[in-house]
Design a protein around this motif. Structure first.
Motif, PDB file in Angstrom:
ATOM      1  N   VAL A   1     -50.331  -6.566 -14.699  1.00  0.00           N
ATOM      2  CA  VAL A   1     -49.920  -7.973 -14.829  1.00  0.00           C
ATOM      3  C   VAL A   1     -51.120  -8.909 -14.772  1.00  0.00           C
ATOM      4  O   VAL A   1     -51.071 -10.013 -15.318  1.00  0.00           O
ATOM      5  CB  VAL A   1     -48.845  -8.395 -13.804  1.00  0.00           C
ATOM      6  CG1 VAL A   1     -47.579  -7.595 -13.979  1.00  0.00           C
ATOM      7  CG2 VAL A   1     -49.347  -8.354 -12.375  1.00  0.00           C
TER       8      VAL A   1
ATOM      9  N   PRO B   1     -43.423 -10.049 -16.707  1.00  0.00           N
ATOM     10  CA  PRO B   1     -44.794  -9.786 -16.259  1.00  0.00           C
ATOM     11  C   PRO B   1     -45.641 -11.053 -16.101  1.00  0.00           C
ATOM     12  O   PRO B   1     -46.483 -11.126 -15.220  1.00  0.00           O
ATOM     13  CB  PRO B   1     -45.358  -8.879 -17.354  1.00  0.00           C
ATOM     14  CG  PRO B   1     -44.155  -8.177 -17.894  1.00  0.00           C
ATOM     15  CD  PRO B   1     -43.054  -9.204 -17.842  1.00  0.00           C
TER      16      PRO B   1
ATOM     17  N   PRO C   1     -50.943  -8.603 -19.495  1.00  0.00           N
ATOM     18  CA  PRO C   1     -49.550  -9.002 -19.300  1.00  0.00           C
ATOM     19  C   PRO C   1     -48.651  -8.826 -20.521  1.00  0.00           C
ATOM     20  O   PRO C   1     -47.433  -8.766 -20.382  1.00  0.00           O
ATOM     21  CB  PRO C   1     -49.647 -10.479 -18.902  1.00  0.00           C
ATOM     22  CG  PRO C   1     -50.991 -10.930 -19.362  1.00  0.00           C
ATOM     23  CD  PRO C   1     -51.866  -9.719 -19.353  1.00  0.00           C
TER      24      PRO C   1
ATOM     25  N   VAL D   1     -47.302  -4.686 -20.483  1.00  0.00           N
ATOM     26  CA  VAL D   1     -46.994  -4.098 -19.185  1.00  0.00           C
ATOM     27  C   VAL D   1     -45.955  -2.997 -19.281  1.00  0.00           C
ATOM     28  O   VAL D   1     -46.144  -1.898 -18.758  1.00  0.00           O
ATOM     29  CB  VAL D   1     -46.548  -5.176 -18.175  1.00  0.00           C
ATOM     30  CG1 VAL D   1     -46.012  -4.555 -16.894  1.00  0.00           C
ATOM     31  CG2 VAL D   1     -47.703  -6.108 -17.866  1.00  0.00           C
TER      32      VAL D   1
ATOM     33  N   THR E   1     -39.950  -4.078 -13.946  1.00  0.00           N
ATOM     34  CA  THR E   1     -40.317  -5.109 -14.917  1.00  0.00           C
ATOM     35  C   THR E   1     -39.154  -6.049 -15.229  1.00  0.00           C
ATOM     36  O   THR E   1     -39.200  -6.776 -16.218  1.00  0.00           O
ATOM     37  CB  THR E   1     -40.865  -4.491 -16.217  1.00  0.00           C
ATOM     38  OG1 THR E   1     -39.874  -3.636 -16.789  1.00  0.00           O
ATOM     39  CG2 THR E   1     -42.152  -3.719 -15.964  1.00  0.00           C
TER      40      THR E   1
END
Length: 195
Positions: A169, A97, A173, A176, A93
């Motif tokens: 995602v 995202p 989003p 995430v 990450t």
């Protein structure tokens, strides 16, 4: 914007604009005019820097896939340190995202762009492929150190993580990181910690 005025970092300004257009309207409504209007620049500016819309979108996809690759590449440095699930989640990450979601939507809508990205960055080093490869390599190294179960399949775990990331995602989003961390922890068989 008046003619002849230099715009610093015009590529990144246009790349940020395409992300906003896709997030708001989806990739089906994407056009050069929509991007330049969103960026607040003259309509001809995109064509002054790129041969056509496809060339622009390919450059955007390469740029963002490179960012994804760089974040995933950081996993190699984390072998044997910290918490496996945390390391994996943080590296995956590292790219926001929203950027991952925009890139995924664009590549689904225009699959021919994936070939152009792979031509520039190489196989297994672009976008979600880069994450899958880096995660599998990282998990194999952690398995050798005894930090994940000996029976675990690094390749299967990496594919499952990428599948979860792709789903998140595209559908959630804003949540995430926490949800992906929970999935990774469950996949690795460790007790899940709630944040």
């Amino acid at each position: 914007m008046p003619r002849g005025v230099a715009i610093p970092e015009v590529r990144q300004q246009l790349f940020a604009a395409v992300e906003r257009v896709i997030a708001r309207d989806g990739p089906g409504r994407l056009s050069g005019r929509a991007v330049t209007a969103e960026a607040g620049v003259a309509t001809g500016l995109l064509h002054a820097h790129f041969a056509d819309l496809d060339g622009f979108l390919a450059a955007y996809a390469v740029d963002r896939a490179f960012l994804v690759s760089a974040g995933a590449g950081a996993l190699a440095e984390r072998v044997g340190t910290g918490e496996v699930a945390g390391n994996l989640c943080e590296a995956i990450t590292a790219t926001p995202p929203s950027t991952l979601g925009t890139l995924a939507k664009l590549l689904v809508a225009r699959p021919e762009l994936a070939a152009r990205v792979h031509a520039v960055l190489g196989d297994r080093t672009a976008g979600l492929d880069a994450i899958e490869h880096a995660a599998a390599t990282y998990l194999a190294a952690e398995r050798k150190r005894g930090r994940i179960p000996a029976h675990a399949s690094p390749e299967a775990l990496a594919l499952a993580v990428v599948g979860a990331l792709h789903h998140l995602v595209l559908t959630a989003p804003d949540d995430v990181h926490a949800r992906l961390r929970h999935v990774i922890t469950a996949l690795l068989g460790a007790p899940a910690r709630r944040s």
